[in-house]
Design an enzyme around this catalytic site. Structure first.
Site, PDB file in Angstrom:
ATOM      1  N   HIS A 112      -9.604   1.089   4.754  1.00  0.00           N
ATOM      2  CA  HIS A 112      -8.346   1.258   5.486  1.00  0.00           C
ATOM      3  C   HIS A 112      -8.582   2.179   6.687  1.00  0.00           C
ATOM      4  O   HIS A 112      -9.379   3.117   6.612  1.00  0.00           O
ATOM      5  CB  HIS A 112      -7.273   1.854   4.554  1.00  0.00           C
ATOM      6  N   SER A 123       3.476  -2.074  10.365  1.00  0.00           N
ATOM      7  CA  SER A 123       4.929  -2.125  10.551  1.00  0.00           C
ATOM      8  C   SER A 123       5.544  -3.475  10.158  1.00  0.00           C
ATOM      9  O   SER A 123       6.461  -3.971  10.828  1.00  0.00           O
ATOM     10  CB  SER A 123       5.304  -1.756  11.993  1.00  0.00           C
ATOM     11  N   GLY A 162       2.889  -1.125   4.355  1.00  0.00           N
ATOM     12  CA  GLY A 162       2.902   0.305   4.059  1.00  0.00           C
ATOM     13  C   GLY A 162       4.328   0.778   3.799  1.00  0.00           C
ATOM     14  O   GLY A 162       4.887   0.591   2.711  1.00  0.00           O
ATOM     15  N   GLY A 163       4.945   1.371   4.807  1.00  0.00           N
ATOM     16  CA  GLY A 163       6.272   1.993   4.670  1.00  0.00           C
ATOM     17  C   GLY A 163       7.305   1.130   3.961  1.00  0.00           C
ATOM     18  O   GLY A 163       8.011   1.604   3.063  1.00  0.00           O
ATOM     19  N   GLY A 167       2.553   2.367  10.893  1.00  0.00           N
ATOM     20  CA  GLY A 167       3.495   3.474  10.762  1.00  0.00           C
ATOM     21  C   GLY A 167       4.173   3.861  12.065  1.00  0.00           C
ATOM     22  O   GLY A 167       4.810   4.903  12.171  1.00  0.00           O
ATOM     23  N   ASN A 173       0.870  -1.173   0.000  1.00  0.00           N
ATOM     24  CA  ASN A 173       0.000   0.000   0.000  1.00  0.00           C
ATOM     25  C   ASN A 173       0.910   1.227   0.000  1.00  0.00           C
ATOM     26  O   ASN A 173       1.493   1.560   1.017  1.00  0.00           O
ATOM     27  CB  ASN A 173      -0.900  -0.041   1.249  1.00  0.00           C
ATOM     28  N   TRP A 174       1.000   1.856  -1.162  1.00  0.00           N
ATOM     29  CA  TRP A 174       1.942   2.978  -1.297  1.00  0.00           C
ATOM     30  C   TRP A 174       1.387   4.271  -0.693  1.00  0.00           C
ATOM     31  O   TRP A 174       2.072   5.287  -0.687  1.00  0.00           O
ATOM     32  CB  TRP A 174       2.313   3.182  -2.777  1.00  0.00           C
ATOM     33  N   LYS A 175       0.136   4.212  -0.238  1.00  0.00           N
ATOM     34  CA  LYS A 175      -0.507   5.384   0.396  1.00  0.00           C
ATOM     35  C   LYS A 175      -0.290   6.631  -0.459  1.00  0.00           C
ATOM     36  O   LYS A 175      -0.275   6.541  -1.679  1.00  0.00           O
ATOM     37  CB  LYS A 175      -0.001   5.544   1.835  1.00  0.00           C
ATOM     38  N   GLU A 220      -5.393  -4.912  10.501  1.00  0.00           N
ATOM     39  CA  GLU A 220      -4.370  -3.885  10.726  1.00  0.00           C
ATOM     40  C   GLU A 220      -4.664  -3.147  12.035  1.00  0.00           C
ATOM     41  O   GLU A 220      -5.498  -2.232  12.063  1.00  0.00           O
ATOM     42  CB  GLU A 220      -4.389  -2.873   9.571  1.00  0.00           C
ATOM     43  N   GLU A 255      -6.962   4.544   7.819  1.00  0.00           N
ATOM     44  CA  GLU A 255      -6.737   5.971   7.547  1.00  0.00           C
ATOM     45  C   GLU A 255      -7.970   6.590   6.895  1.00  0.00           C
ATOM     46  O   GLU A 255      -8.282   7.760   7.136  1.00  0.00           O
ATOM     47  CB  GLU A 255      -5.476   6.142   6.679  1.00  0.00           C
TER      48      GLU A 255
END
Ligand code: 13P
Length: 255
Positions: free
Chosen positions: A95, A213, A234-235, A173, A9-11, A167, A97
């Site tokens: 998600h 993470s 993610g990251g 993150g 997920n490149w957000k 999640e 977010e």
């Protein structure tokens, strides 16, 4: 046997040239990795370019959200039909977010899942508790709410087509991963709920990803858990080396 699925997920990261570089790098590293389903989820503006890069590989394209109408006067939205047109086969829905910052609810998640399935996209449906909810002992209650209300009205056949991502919001993150035991406990709970909503065979066939993470250092232990079938990253999905290492390590874990 549930096939491992690792999604990046490149957000809200990567311009088009940066997305092209990342996708090319991942393609180079993962050409031989066929026993894992790999999904890249860039921003909308980079979907078509990434689609072109991965079109001759087994790597799949996903979007990070969709709107449930095919078209109309809905300024700013993107529909499943348009995502399909851009080359997507997956779409992330609900998600945390989006739930936190963009007023996503179980009701909108439910409409989006149905719209995605209707058009032939595989939804990656996210669920998970906030830190305060975990500390108050409400983790399972939150998962219950996200799963039952998010999946309302889905037939068994439809449920079999979705992927669920657990999640925990406190792990996203933050560098704090859920321990493999915490992840397994939540995944087992989700699978048990699916068995109650549908039946054991259906619950056993649905793939459950862990997200929060995930890194090359923790993927192996997470993947060793019986109910962890992959990861939503993610990251660490923003760099060729870390994402490829996660996929390669996941591919070696025997269940
Ligand atoms: P991080 O891997 O950066 O914690 O993000 C997880 C996530 O939200 C994936 O959807």
């Amino acid at each position: 046997m549930r096939k491992t699925i690792i999604a990046g997920n490149w957000k809200l990261f990567k311009t088009i040239p940066e997305a092209i570089d990342l996708a090319n790098g991942i393609k180079r590293e993962l050409l031989d990795c066929v026993n894992v389903d790999v999904v890249l989820c860039p921003v909308y503006t980079a979907l078509s370019e990434v689609a072109e890069i991965i079109q001759d590989t087994d790597i799949k394209l996903g979007a990070q959200d969709l709107y449930w109408q095919d078209e109309g006067a809905f300024t700013g939205e993107v529909s499943g039909k348009m995502l399909l047109d851009a080359g997507c086969s997956y779409v992330i829905i609900g998600h945390s977010e989006r739930r936190q910052f963009f007023a996503e609810t179980n009701e909108t998640v439910n409409k989006k899942i149905k719209a995605a399935l209707k058009i032939g996209l595989t939804p990656i449906v996210c669920c998970g508790e906030m830190l305060a909810e975990r500390e108050a002992g409400n983790t399972f209650k939150v998962l219950d709410d996200h799963i039952k209300n998010g999946l309302t009205g889905l037939s068994e056949e439809e449920a079999l087509k979705i992927v669920i991502a657990y999640e925990p919001v406190w792990a996203i993150g933050t560098g704090k991963t859920a321990s493999p035991i915490q992840a397994q406990e939540a995944h087992k709970y989700i699978r048990d709920q699916l068995a109650k909503l549908y039946n054991k065979d259906t619950a056993d066939a649905i793939r459950l990803q862990y997200g929060g993470s995930v890194k090359p250092e923790n993927i192996t232990e997470l993947m060793k858990q019986p109910d962890v079938d992959g990861a939503l990253v993610g990251g660490a999905s923003l760099q060729v080396a870390s994402f490829s290492e996660i996929v390669k390590k996941a591919s070696t874990v025997k269940k």
